[in-house]
Design a protein around this motif. Structure first.
Motif, PDB file in Angstrom:
ATOM      1  N   UNK A 132      18.542   2.054  -2.947  1.00 23.69           N
ATOM      2  CA  UNK A 132      19.549   2.607  -3.829  1.00 23.69           C
ATOM      3  C   UNK A 132      19.110   2.721  -5.271  1.00 23.69           C
ATOM      4  N   UNK A 133      17.992   2.132  -5.624  1.00 22.78           N
ATOM      5  CA  UNK A 133      17.521   2.200  -7.001  1.00 22.78           C
ATOM      6  C   UNK A 133      16.462   3.284  -7.099  1.00 22.78           C
ATOM      7  N   UNK A 134      16.560   4.115  -8.123  1.00 22.02           N
ATOM      8  CA  UNK A 134      15.590   5.187  -8.306  1.00 22.02           C
ATOM      9  C   UNK A 134      14.358   4.603  -8.975  1.00 22.02           C
ATOM     10  N   UNK A 135      13.271   4.468  -8.239  1.00 20.56           N
ATOM     11  CA  UNK A 135      12.031   3.936  -8.783  1.00 20.56           C
ATOM     12  C   UNK A 135      11.001   5.048  -8.850  1.00 20.56           C
ATOM     13  N   UNK A 136      10.140   4.973  -9.846  1.00 21.35           N
ATOM     14  CA  UNK A 136       9.072   5.967  -9.954  1.00 21.35           C
ATOM     15  C   UNK A 136       8.147   5.815  -8.756  1.00 21.35           C
ATOM     16  N   UNK A 137       7.617   6.927  -8.236  1.00 25.46           N
ATOM     17  CA  UNK A 137       6.696   6.820  -7.107  1.00 25.46           C
ATOM     18  C   UNK A 137       5.464   6.028  -7.511  1.00 25.46           C
ATOM     19  N   UNK A 138       4.921   5.312  -6.588  1.00 28.40           N
ATOM     20  CA  UNK A 138       3.726   4.518  -6.827  1.00 28.40           C
ATOM     21  C   UNK A 138       2.510   5.439  -6.797  1.00 28.40           C
ATOM     22  N   UNK A 139       1.485   5.173  -7.607  1.00 25.23           N
ATOM     23  CA  UNK A 139       0.278   6.012  -7.581  1.00 25.23           C
ATOM     24  C   UNK A 139      -0.339   6.120  -6.183  1.00 25.23           C
ATOM     25  N   UNK A 140      -0.235   5.079  -5.385  1.00 25.76           N
ATOM     26  CA  UNK A 140      -0.767   5.144  -4.022  1.00 25.76           C
ATOM     27  C   UNK A 140      -0.062   6.239  -3.221  1.00 25.76           C
ATOM     28  N   UNK A 141       1.250   6.401  -3.456  1.00 23.97           N
ATOM     29  CA  UNK A 141       1.992   7.459  -2.770  1.00 23.97           C
ATOM     30  C   UNK A 141       1.441   8.828  -3.156  1.00 23.97           C
ATOM     31  N   UNK A 142       1.120   8.996  -4.433  1.00 24.80           N
ATOM     32  CA  UNK A 142       0.573  10.279  -4.888  1.00 24.80           C
ATOM     33  C   UNK A 142      -0.775  10.549  -4.236  1.00 24.80           C
ATOM     34  N   UNK A 143      -1.610   9.533  -4.138  1.00 21.21           N
ATOM     35  CA  UNK A 143      -2.915   9.729  -3.490  1.00 21.21           C
ATOM     36  C   UNK A 143      -2.745  10.091  -2.023  1.00 21.21           C
ATOM     37  N   UNK A 144      -1.841   9.395  -1.331  1.00 25.38           N
ATOM     38  CA  UNK A 144      -1.622   9.717   0.081  1.00 25.38           C
ATOM     39  C   UNK A 144      -0.951  11.070   0.244  1.00 25.38           C
ATOM     40  N   UNK A 145      -0.304  11.548  -0.811  1.00 26.04           N
ATOM     41  CA  UNK A 145       0.321  12.858  -0.754  1.00 26.04           C
ATOM     42  C   UNK A 145      -0.676  14.002  -0.776  1.00 26.04           C
ATOM     43  N   UNK A 146      -1.879  13.741  -1.257  1.00 28.77           N
ATOM     44  CA  UNK A 146      -2.881  14.808  -1.314  1.00 28.77           C
ATOM     45  C   UNK A 146      -4.004  14.617  -0.302  1.00 28.77           C
ATOM     46  N   UNK A 147      -4.042  13.463   0.348  1.00 24.73           N
ATOM     47  CA  UNK A 147      -5.101  13.232   1.325  1.00 24.73           C
ATOM     48  C   UNK A 147      -4.661  12.169   2.319  1.00 24.73           C
ATOM     49  N   UNK A 148      -5.163  12.274   3.528  1.00 28.87           N
ATOM     50  CA  UNK A 148      -4.807  11.316   4.570  1.00 28.87           C
ATOM     51  C   UNK A 148      -5.499   9.978   4.304  1.00 28.87           C
ATOM     52  N   UNK A 149      -4.966   8.875   4.873  1.00 31.69           N
ATOM     53  CA  UNK A 149      -5.617   7.582   4.695  1.00 31.69           C
ATOM     54  C   UNK A 149      -7.084   7.588   5.135  1.00 31.69           C
ATOM     55  N   UNK A 150      -7.399   8.280   6.204  1.00 31.54           N
ATOM     56  CA  UNK A 150      -8.793   8.320   6.675  1.00 31.54           C
ATOM     57  C   UNK A 150      -9.696   8.968   5.631  1.00 31.54           C
ATOM     58  N   UNK A 151      -9.217  10.024   4.992  1.00 32.89           N
ATOM     59  CA  UNK A 151     -10.028  10.702   3.965  1.00 32.89           C
ATOM     60  C   UNK A 151     -10.134   9.840   2.713  1.00 32.89           C
ATOM     61  N   UNK A 152      -9.088   9.093   2.396  1.00 31.68           N
ATOM     62  CA  UNK A 152      -9.164   8.184   1.244  1.00 31.68           C
ATOM     63  C   UNK A 152     -10.221   7.108   1.478  1.00 31.68           C
ATOM     64  N   UNK A 153     -10.267   6.582   2.702  1.00 27.87           N
ATOM     65  CA  UNK A 153     -11.291   5.583   3.042  1.00 27.87           C
ATOM     66  C   UNK A 153     -12.680   6.203   2.956  1.00 27.87           C
ATOM     67  N   UNK A 154     -12.832   7.422   3.445  1.00 23.09           N
ATOM     68  CA  UNK A 154     -14.134   8.096   3.375  1.00 23.09           C
ATOM     69  C   UNK A 154     -14.544   8.324   1.922  1.00 23.09           C
ATOM     70  N   UNK A 155     -13.600   8.730   1.088  1.00 22.28           N
ATOM     71  CA  UNK A 155     -13.908   8.927  -0.335  1.00 22.28           C
ATOM     72  C   UNK A 155     -14.285   7.599  -0.989  1.00 22.28           C
ATOM     73  N   UNK A 156     -13.597   6.526  -0.603  1.00 17.93           N
ATOM     74  CA  UNK A 156     -13.918   5.204  -1.146  1.00 17.93           C
ATOM     75  C   UNK A 156     -15.350   4.809  -0.793  1.00 17.93           C
ATOM     76  N   UNK A 157     -15.748   5.098   0.429  1.00 18.71           N
ATOM     77  CA  UNK A 157     -17.119   4.772   0.846  1.00 18.71           C
ATOM     78  C   UNK A 157     -18.141   5.538   0.013  1.00 18.71           C
ATOM     79  N   UNK A 158     -17.839   6.796  -0.283  1.00 12.48           N
ATOM     80  CA  UNK A 158     -18.745   7.605  -1.098  1.00 12.48           C
ATOM     81  C   UNK A 158     -18.852   7.082  -2.524  1.00 12.48           C
ATOM     82  N   UNK A 159     -17.754   6.569  -3.056  1.00 15.58           N
ATOM     83  CA  UNK A 159     -17.714   6.127  -4.453  1.00 15.58           C
ATOM     84  C   UNK A 159     -18.100   4.661  -4.643  1.00 15.58           C
ATOM     85  N   UNK A 160     -18.161   3.899  -3.571  1.00 20.18           N
ATOM     86  CA  UNK A 160     -18.311   2.446  -3.665  1.00 20.18           C
ATOM     87  C   UNK A 160     -19.493   1.998  -4.514  1.00 20.18           C
TER      88      UNK A 160
END
Length: 177
Positions: A132-160
């Motif tokens: 019931x409380x309007x909270x700002x979206x979390x940055x993690x939600x924004x990242x998942x909004x543009x890419x799937x979790x599998x692609x985020x993990x793959x990008x993390x591996x590339x950047x590690x």
């Protein structure tokens, strides 16, 4: 068309793109765009300007000729407007100011999102979310909004190796529910 195999002429690429948008964003973007333009009483071109997109790109996304919003800030602005509209009508005299504030907000999912769209302006973007409380979206939600979790993990591996702190942000976003 984005990500639609050309080897299957029997498939409806727009239906497939809408299905992908539903998977990525929870609904086809055309539905969200229609809801926002109707609720705010504005044109799609005016919404595009407020979001930081060209009207042509918003039209392609809305018509499912493109699947993904490429800029997380644009997605954040759209989510912030959607959250504001979901709380009730925006008085017509306040629409222009709201759109101007949204457009000027660089990261609408952060602490200044509350100031931008009339939500709780708590200084902590990690504040607890209660029903019931309007909270700002979390940055993690924004990242998942543009890419799937599998692609985020793959990008993390590339950047590690070169950017371990960014890799950790991507891994956290991929695992967050």
């Amino acid at each position: 068309m984005d990500d639609v195999p050309a080897d299957r002429p029997d498939r409806d690429p727009l239906a497939e793109n809408r299905a992908r948008q539903r998977e990525l964003y929870g609904e086809p973007l055309g539905e969200r765009v229609h809801r926002l333009t109707t609720a705010l009483g504005i044109t799609q071109a005016r919404l595009a300007t407020a979001l930081g997109l060209s009207p042509a790109m918003l039209s392609q996304l809305s018509g499912a000729r493109r699947v993904k919003i490429g800029d997380p800030a644009v997605l954040g602005r759209m989510v912030a407007l959607d959250r504001r509209v979901s709380r009730g009508p925006v008085p017509p005299g306040e629409v222009a100011g709201l759109l101007d504030r949204v457009r000027a907000t660089a990261t609408p999912w952060g602490a200044d999102a509350g100031c931008c769209c009339g939500a709780d302006p708590s200084p902590s973007p990690a504040r607890a979310r209660t029903p019931g409380r309007d909270a700002a979206p979390h940055p993690d939600d924004a990242l998942r909004g543009v890419s799937s979790p599998a692609r985020l993990v793959a990008a993390a591996a590339e950047l590690a190796t070169s950017f371990p702190e960014l890799a950790e942000v991507l891994r956290r976003a991929a695992s967050r529910r």
